[in-house]
Every structure is written in structure tokens, then in C-alpha cells.
Motif scaffolding. Structure first.
Motif, mmCIF file in Angstrom:
data_model
loop_
_atom_site.group_PDB
_atom_site.id
_atom_site.type_symbol
_atom_site.label_atom_id
_atom_site.label_comp_id
_atom_site.label_asym_id
_atom_site.label_seq_id
_atom_site.Cartn_x
_atom_site.Cartn_y
_atom_site.Cartn_z
ATOM 1 N N THR A 154 0.865 -1.177 0.000
ATOM 2 C CA THR A 154 0.000 0.000 0.000
ATOM 3 C C THR A 154 0.899 1.223 0.000
ATOM 4 O O THR A 154 1.683 1.415 0.936
ATOM 5 C CB THR A 154 -0.907 0.032 1.243
ATOM 6 N N ALA A 155 0.833 2.028 -1.039
ATOM 7 C CA ALA A 155 1.649 3.241 -1.119
ATOM 8 C C ALA A 155 0.902 4.401 -0.475
ATOM 9 O O ALA A 155 -0.272 4.619 -0.754
ATOM 10 C CB ALA A 155 1.976 3.572 -2.567
ATOM 11 N N ALA A 156 1.598 5.124 0.403
ATOM 12 C CA ALA A 156 1.041 6.324 1.048
ATOM 13 C C ALA A 156 2.073 7.429 0.885
ATOM 14 O O ALA A 156 3.009 7.543 1.693
ATOM 15 C CB ALA A 156 0.738 6.062 2.512
ATOM 16 N N PHE A 157 1.940 8.228 -0.168
ATOM 17 C CA PHE A 157 2.958 9.189 -0.546
ATOM 18 C C PHE A 157 2.504 10.619 -0.260
ATOM 19 O O PHE A 157 1.365 10.992 -0.547
ATOM 20 C CB PHE A 157 3.295 9.071 -2.032
ATOM 21 N N GLY A 158 3.425 11.410 0.269
ATOM 22 C CA GLY A 158 3.178 12.825 0.493
ATOM 23 C C GLY A 158 4.028 13.658 -0.446
ATOM 24 O O GLY A 158 5.225 13.398 -0.602
ATOM 25 N N TYR A 159 3.421 14.658 -1.077
ATOM 26 C CA TYR A 159 4.112 15.502 -2.043
ATOM 27 C C TYR A 159 3.975 16.973 -1.652
ATOM 28 O O TYR A 159 2.991 17.369 -1.014
ATOM 29 C CB TYR A 159 3.504 15.342 -3.443
ATOM 30 N N ARG A 160 4.949 17.754 -2.100
ATOM 31 C CA ARG A 160 4.818 19.210 -1.950
ATOM 32 C C ARG A 160 3.644 19.711 -2.785
ATOM 33 O O ARG A 160 2.806 20.453 -2.314
ATOM 34 C CB ARG A 160 6.107 19.908 -2.361
ATOM 35 N N ASP A 161 3.620 19.282 -4.065
ATOM 36 C CA ASP A 161 2.503 19.673 -4.934
ATOM 37 C C ASP A 161 2.215 18.599 -5.979
ATOM 38 O O ASP A 161 1.240 17.870 -5.851
ATOM 39 C CB ASP A 161 2.754 21.041 -5.594
ATOM 40 N N GLU A 162 3.104 18.450 -6.978
ATOM 41 C CA GLU A 162 2.839 17.507 -8.070
ATOM 42 C C GLU A 162 3.064 16.062 -7.643
ATOM 43 O O GLU A 162 4.109 15.713 -7.078
ATOM 44 C CB GLU A 162 3.732 17.847 -9.271
ATOM 45 N N ARG A 163 2.106 15.191 -7.948
ATOM 46 C CA ARG A 163 2.175 13.760 -7.601
ATOM 47 C C ARG A 163 2.993 13.017 -8.669
ATOM 48 O O ARG A 163 2.449 12.306 -9.509
ATOM 49 C CB ARG A 163 0.767 13.187 -7.492
ATOM 50 N N PHE A 164 4.312 13.147 -8.615
ATOM 51 C CA PHE A 164 5.162 12.666 -9.700
ATOM 52 C C PHE A 164 5.389 11.169 -9.696
ATOM 53 O O PHE A 164 5.869 10.611 -10.690
ATOM 54 C CB PHE A 164 6.519 13.390 -9.669
ATOM 55 N N ALA A 165 5.059 10.452 -8.595
ATOM 56 C CA ALA A 165 5.386 9.029 -8.523
ATOM 57 C C ALA A 165 4.172 8.119 -8.422
ATOM 58 O O ALA A 165 4.334 6.899 -8.414
ATOM 59 C CB ALA A 165 6.315 8.763 -7.334
ATOM 60 N N ASP A 166 2.957 8.667 -8.349
ATOM 61 C CA ASP A 166 1.778 7.810 -8.217
ATOM 62 C C ASP A 166 1.651 6.826 -9.376
ATOM 63 O O ASP A 166 1.378 5.640 -9.178
ATOM 64 C CB ASP A 166 0.510 8.659 -8.125
ATOM 65 N N GLU A 167 1.849 7.317 -10.572
ATOM 66 C CA GLU A 167 1.718 6.444 -11.743
ATOM 67 C C GLU A 167 2.803 5.376 -11.763
ATOM 68 O O GLU A 167 2.561 4.226 -12.162
ATOM 69 C CB GLU A 167 1.777 7.284 -13.019
ATOM 70 N N LEU A 168 4.002 5.715 -11.302
ATOM 71 C CA LEU A 168 5.098 4.746 -11.274
ATOM 72 C C LEU A 168 4.828 3.623 -10.284
ATOM 73 O O LEU A 168 5.000 2.447 -10.593
ATOM 74 C CB LEU A 168 6.413 5.451 -10.910
ATOM 75 N N VAL A 169 4.391 3.965 -9.075
ATOM 76 C CA VAL A 169 4.176 2.942 -8.052
ATOM 77 C C VAL A 169 2.903 2.147 -8.314
ATOM 78 O O VAL A 169 2.786 0.995 -7.869
ATOM 79 C CB VAL A 169 4.166 3.566 -6.639
ATOM 80 N N ALA A 170 1.960 2.711 -9.043
ATOM 81 C CA ALA A 170 0.706 2.013 -9.332
ATOM 82 C C ALA A 170 0.928 0.742 -10.149
ATOM 83 O O ALA A 170 0.074 -0.151 -10.150
ATOM 84 C CB ALA A 170 -0.261 2.944 -10.065
ATOM 85 N N LYS A 171 2.069 0.634 -10.835
ATOM 86 C CA LYS A 171 2.378 -0.583 -11.582
ATOM 87 C C LYS A 171 2.583 -1.771 -10.657
ATOM 88 O O LYS A 171 2.433 -2.920 -11.079
ATOM 89 C CB LYS A 171 3.651 -0.378 -12.418
ATOM 90 N N TYR A 172 2.920 -1.491 -9.392
ATOM 91 C CA TYR A 172 3.318 -2.561 -8.471
ATOM 92 C C TYR A 172 2.435 -2.668 -7.217
ATOM 93 O O TYR A 172 2.226 -3.761 -6.704
ATOM 94 C CB TYR A 172 4.762 -2.338 -8.015
ATOM 95 N N ALA A 173 1.975 -1.561 -6.694
ATOM 96 C CA ALA A 173 1.250 -1.562 -5.421
ATOM 97 C C ALA A 173 -0.221 -1.917 -5.632
ATOM 98 O O ALA A 173 -0.832 -1.560 -6.642
ATOM 99 C CB ALA A 173 1.360 -0.199 -4.742
#
Length: 274
Positions: A154-173
Motif C-alpha cells: 500500500t503506497a502512502a505518498f506525500g508531495y509538496r505539490d505535483e504527484r510525480f510518482a503515483d503512476e510509477l508505483v501504481a504498476k506494483y502496489a
């Protein structure tokens, strides 16, 4: 400046492996470099040794081509495909600005993998809690977990503004949750998904990387709920293998070097469990 083409000379990796030793600094080809968002890049190079040996939360040292910049820059491994190793980094100074200009066909000097990675042996739902540029080791953890039948991510990511890694981690999580500074912080995010984590089929284990204040808050959140937690510390690791003493951190057993004792520690090891 980096070479325009990769011309192999002495094969450091092969010679070191034949001698049963860890390979040192070596020159490798860059195969890709792309901008993910403002000031954030994903650099990919080819190195069979790192690709075959790196564990999630281990890091790689990159060396500048400028001889006046003596110390390497450490970066967590973010993904591995075949012999290709990817790193994600932000441009914060002259060294990282230099790496952002690398392109396919250039070369860069590397060393690694270095440090102690996450312990992911347990059957669990691994909750990958990242803040900002803490994403890379957790992205690689998700990639490894996707290969298993006894674990989920389960990915729980915090960003300053742009969600730059959601698409990358969605391949696996199995599940991706994220939050920006305008919405709150990762502890707010953990609060919002707590019920599903503690009542899921698999017990939760938190793996975290990001700014130190964020990880202290995550550790406190986990300790109160008796959830196992591992923290990959971000530190300025000057050499990467324990000789320069730049990256020492206070722990429950005294000061230790992040590059060799870590970068992964538990709240108990850091004295953050009180």
C-alpha cells in the motif's frame, strides 16, 4: 564532461567478482534520463552487478565528472529492469544539476549497491510511507513485493505539490494513496486509511523514507499502534562505506554511521519508540 559514447576498458565488476570481492567505482553507460516534474529526474544506467544485487533501500553513489567535486552523491535505487537501474533525484546543487544533463550515450561513474536494506521477509501488507524524495526506495520495495504471493503493498505518498510518482508505483502496489501539502501530511493520510490497514487480511508493516521530522512522526504513529516500522534515513553520505564519518546519527546505542549501520533503522534502534 561525460563521454559521448561508452567505451569499456578494465572490467571492474568482472575482476572483483572473480576475486570474490565487492566491485569498486566503475564507469557505466547511461541509457535514459527524463524529467518527471519540475526539478525532478529519473536517471537510468546499465550495470549488471547493481541490477543483480541491490535490495530495496540500498543506495548507489554517483560521481561527478568534475574533478573538483570529490565526494559522490548517494541515491536510492528506484527500479530495476533487466540490467537497467533507475534513480530518482531532485536538482539541489551543482552535482545533481550535472546528472540532470546526462543523456543516453553518456557515461557516469558509480559504486554500489551500498548500505543495509529493508527487511521484507514477513508475510504482510507493507505500507510504503514516503515524503518528497523519499519515494525511490519505496518504489523499488513495491516492485519487489509485486513478485510475491504472501505480501501486498500500500503506497502512502506525500508531495509538496505535483504527484510525480503515483503512476510509477501504481504498476506494483495494490493500493495507492497520496496527499499534497495543501491537503495535509502523511500522518493525516495514515489516519484516513488506518481502519483498512489494521483490519486487513495481512498485518501491516510500515516502510518509510523522507525528511527526518516526517519519519519521526510516522514512527510515533506506528509505535502507538504497535505496528512494526522500518525507516530509511536520508543523510549526506560522503563516501558511502564508512570512512568519512559525515553521516553519523544518534541511536539508542550511541552514534552510528548511516551508510553502514543503515540507512534502515527501526524506531527502537533510533530511540524513537518512547
Amino acid at each position: 564532461m561525460p563521454n559521448a559514447t561508452f567505451i569499456p576498458t578494465f572490467d571492474v565488476t568482472a575482476e572483483a567478482s572473480r576475486a570474490g570481492r565487492f566491485p569498486g567505482r566503475r564507469t557505466v553507460p547511461v541509457v535514459d534520463n527524463r524529467r518527471l516534474s519540475d526539478g525532478i529526474y529519473r536517471l537510468t544506467f546499465r550495470d549488471s552487478y547493481i541490477a543483480g544485487h541491490a535490495k530495496p533501500a540500498q543506495f548507489v553513489d554517483l560521481y561527478s565528472a568534475d574533478p573538483t567535486r570529490l565526494m559522490p552523491r548517494p541515491f536510492g535505487v528506484s527500479e530495476i529492469e533487466g540490467d537497467d537501474v533507475s534513480l530518482i533525484f531532485a536538482v539541489v546543487g551543482k552535482g545533481t544539476e550535472e546528472f540532470s544533463r546526462l543523456a543516453a550515450g553518456d557515461t557516469v561513474d558509480v559504486m554500489g549497491p551500498l548500505g543495509r536494506g529493508f527487511d521484507m521477509k514477513a508475510a504482510a501488507n507493507y505500507v510504503l510511507v514516503a515524503g518528497g524524495l523519499g519515494v525511490p526506495p519505496l518504489l523499488y520495495a513495491a516492485q519487489k513485493l509485486a513478485l510475491r504471493d504472501d505480501a501486498t503493498a500500500t503506497a502512502a505518498f506525500g508531495y509538496r505539490d505535483e504527484r510525480f510518482a503515483d503512476e510509477l508505483v501504481a504498476k506494483y502496489a495494490e493500493r495507492v494513496e497520496s496527499i499534497t501539502n495543501a491537503q495535509g501530511n502523511v500522518v493525516d493520510l495514515l489516519d484516513s486509511i488506518e481502519d483498512s490497514l489494521v483490519n486487513g487480511e495481512l498485518p501491516p508493516v510500515i516502510l518509510s523514507c523522507g525528511p527526518m521530522p516526517m519519519m519521526r512522526a510516522v514512527a510515533s504513529w506506528a509505535v502507538v499502534r504497535d505496528i512494526p516500522c522500518q525507516l530509511s534515513l536520508e543523510a549526506r553520505m560522503g563516501c558511502g562505506y564508512g570512512t568519512c564519518y559525515v553521516c553519523v546519527v544518534d541511536t539508542a546505542e550511541g552514534r552510528q554511521k548511516v551508510c553502514v549501520a543503515g540507512p534502515v533503522f527501526t524506531p527502537e534502534q533510533l530511540g524513537w519508540d518512547k
